[in-house]
Write an enzyme that holds these catalytic residues in place. Structure first.
Site, PDB file in Angstrom:
ATOM      1  N   TYR A 141      48.660  38.071  37.182  1.00 56.20           N
ATOM      2  CA  TYR A 141      50.012  37.017  37.837  1.00 56.20           C
ATOM      3  C   TYR A 141      50.442  36.705  37.324  1.00 56.20           C
ATOM      4  O   TYR A 141      51.890  36.408  37.751  1.00 56.20           O
ATOM      5  CB  TYR A 141      48.612  35.311  37.079  1.00 56.20           C
ATOM      6  N   LYS A 191      36.215  45.261  34.184  1.00 60.23           N
ATOM      7  CA  LYS A 191      35.497  46.051  34.879  1.00 60.23           C
ATOM      8  C   LYS A 191      36.279  47.377  34.522  1.00 60.23           C
ATOM      9  O   LYS A 191      37.459  47.985  34.433  1.00 60.23           O
ATOM     10  CB  LYS A 191      36.570  46.201  35.800  1.00 60.23           C
ATOM     11  N   ASP A 223      31.991  43.652  39.151  1.00 59.03           N
ATOM     12  CA  ASP A 223      31.327  43.044  40.590  1.00 59.03           C
ATOM     13  C   ASP A 223      29.701  43.391  40.651  1.00 59.03           C
ATOM     14  O   ASP A 223      29.340  42.066  41.241  1.00 59.03           O
ATOM     15  CB  ASP A 223      31.547  44.539  40.947  1.00 59.03           C
ATOM     16  N   ASP A 247      39.483  33.745  38.565  1.00 58.49           N
ATOM     17  CA  ASP A 247      40.098  33.023  39.703  1.00 58.49           C
ATOM     18  C   ASP A 247      39.060  32.863  40.212  1.00 58.49           C
ATOM     19  O   ASP A 247      38.315  32.134  40.708  1.00 58.49           O
ATOM     20  CB  ASP A 247      41.538  33.705  40.328  1.00 58.49           C
ATOM     21  N   ASP A 251      35.629  30.174  42.137  1.00 59.46           N
ATOM     22  CA  ASP A 251      35.110  30.092  43.588  1.00 59.46           C
ATOM     23  C   ASP A 251      33.782  30.250  44.138  1.00 59.46           C
ATOM     24  O   ASP A 251      33.655  29.590  44.525  1.00 59.46           O
ATOM     25  CB  ASP A 251      36.458  30.121  44.611  1.00 59.46           C
TER      26      ASP A 251
END
Ligand code: IPM
Ligand code: MG
Length: 371
Positions: A141, A191, A223, A247, A251
């Site tokens: 970001y 990751k 993942d 982020d 959701d």
């Protein structure tokens, strides 16, 4: 002395849901004789329209001089084609960075009453209760370079994921501390099979684990974590991860709680406010929902629960925070539902944003004032 709360309602349904949360705070303040002083300012699309920028220096300075910030949401179709650095969303990044809010807490709890509101099966989501702790001021970001270029071979674009050891250390440590006060399980998500930042993240998490022997640390790749979150969400207690992964996963996690309209968040910094607690910004995790804006249909509960988090984390008022949470749960138990959490269950009573806010306030006011 009064505590200063900066109220940034933003765009779309932001003003509606924050309006209700603000009134809840006023009721709590009156009831517990807390002196709260509210100031409002423009942010996001509305600020672009008035000042040509989503976050003015003046608003940032006012946020820095406040004890906490209560925020709605920013953005909307009107500003979708605005240049990248002038988009409404930049206001959030500017506030996060400008206030040093590195720790974003997103609690996800499936309330019994809302189990039918989720598309997932009850046996999977019954009793889900975890917190995602998202790093908020670093990673892709904010990394530089982040730009688009025109070259002879065509257009290209680059974003950079960058983290210092110290940035990773403080958020991971925060995660261990949260887990220590809860069910003592910390899941660190990365990751590490691909990314250098993730490999350092995993190394640091493993180092810090030595200081928190009572907490069990596990590592998950992002993942497969996306899969575990909906297959066995009850197994998680505290999940700590970097900015972009947090982020995306939050959701996804909102589906467990029945609706985005239920999830609050707190973004905390290292600095202390005049109450001696962390300076923080509190906002629902949902967006501006332009399709229902201005129609009194939005769910104000995520904003109201964010106000509860404000009471707890920036003012140290745990009992008052609990009062608000209990009122929300009570109203849901009575069968009141906004459209997003409607399930067709018998006894369900469909209400709008204003009515939902009023029901929560009435419940708070009817509680014995012994907290
Ligand atoms: C969130 C939002 C923001 C983010 C956007 C609006 C900048 O999606 O708070 O999760 O990506 O952090
Ligand atoms: Mg998001």
């Amino acid at each position: 002395m009064a505590y200063k709360i900066l109220v940034l309602k933003g765009d779309g349904i932001g003003p509606e849901v924050v309006g209700e949360a603000l009134q809840v705070l006023k009721v709590v303040a009156r009831r517990s004789a807390i002196d709260l002083e509210f100031h409002e300012a423009l942010i996001g699309g509305h600020a672009i329209d008035t000042h040509g920028t989503p976050l003015t220096d003046e608003v940032l300075a006012r946020a820095q001089a406040s004890d906490a910030v209560l925020l709605g949401a920013v953005g909307g179709p009107k500003w979708d084609n605005t240049r990248g650095d002038k988009r409404p969303e930049q206001a959030l990044l500017g506030l996060r960075k400008g206030l040093g809010l590195f720790a974003n807490l997103r609690p996800v709890k499936t309330l019994k009453e809302l189990v039918p509101a989720s598309p997932l099966r009850p046996e999977i989501i019954n009793g889900v209760d975890f917190i995602v702790l998202r790093e908020l001021t670093g990673g892709i970001y904010f990394g530089k370079p982040s730009e688009r270029r025109d070259t002879q071979a065509g257009r290209e674009a680059v974003d950079t994921c960058f983290y210092t050891e110290e940035e990773m250390r403080r958020i991971i440590r925060f995660g261990f501390e949260l887990a220590r006060d809860r069910r003592k399980r910390l899941t660190s998500v990365d990751k590490a099979n691909i990314l250098a930042t993730s490999r350092l993240w995993r190394e640091i998490a493993t180092e810090i684990a030595a200081d928190y022997k009572e907490v069990t640390l596990e590592h998950q790749l992002v993942d497969s974590m996306a899969m575990h979150l909906i297959r066995r969400p009850r197994d998680f207690d505290v999940i700590v991860t970097e900015n972009l992964f947090g982020d995306i996963l939050t959701d996804e996690a909102s589906v467990l709680a029945g609706s985005m309209g239920m999830l609050p968040s707190a973004s905390l910094g290292e600095e202390l406010n005049s109450a001696g607690f962390r300076i923080g910004m509190y906002e629902p995790i949902h967006g501006t929902a332009p399709d229902i804006a201005g129609r009194d249909e939005a769910n104000p509960l995520a904003a109201i629960l964010s106000a509860a988090m404000l009471l707890e984390h920036s003012l140290g008022m745990r009992a008052e925070a609990e009062l608000v949470v209990n009122a929300v749960e009570g109203v849901l138990r009575e069968g009141y539902r906004t459209r997003d959490i409607q399930t067709g269950a018998s006894g369900a009573k469909l209400v709008g944003c204003k009515a939902m806010g009023r029901l929560v306030r009435e419940r708070i006011e009817s509680q014995e004032s012994d907290t």
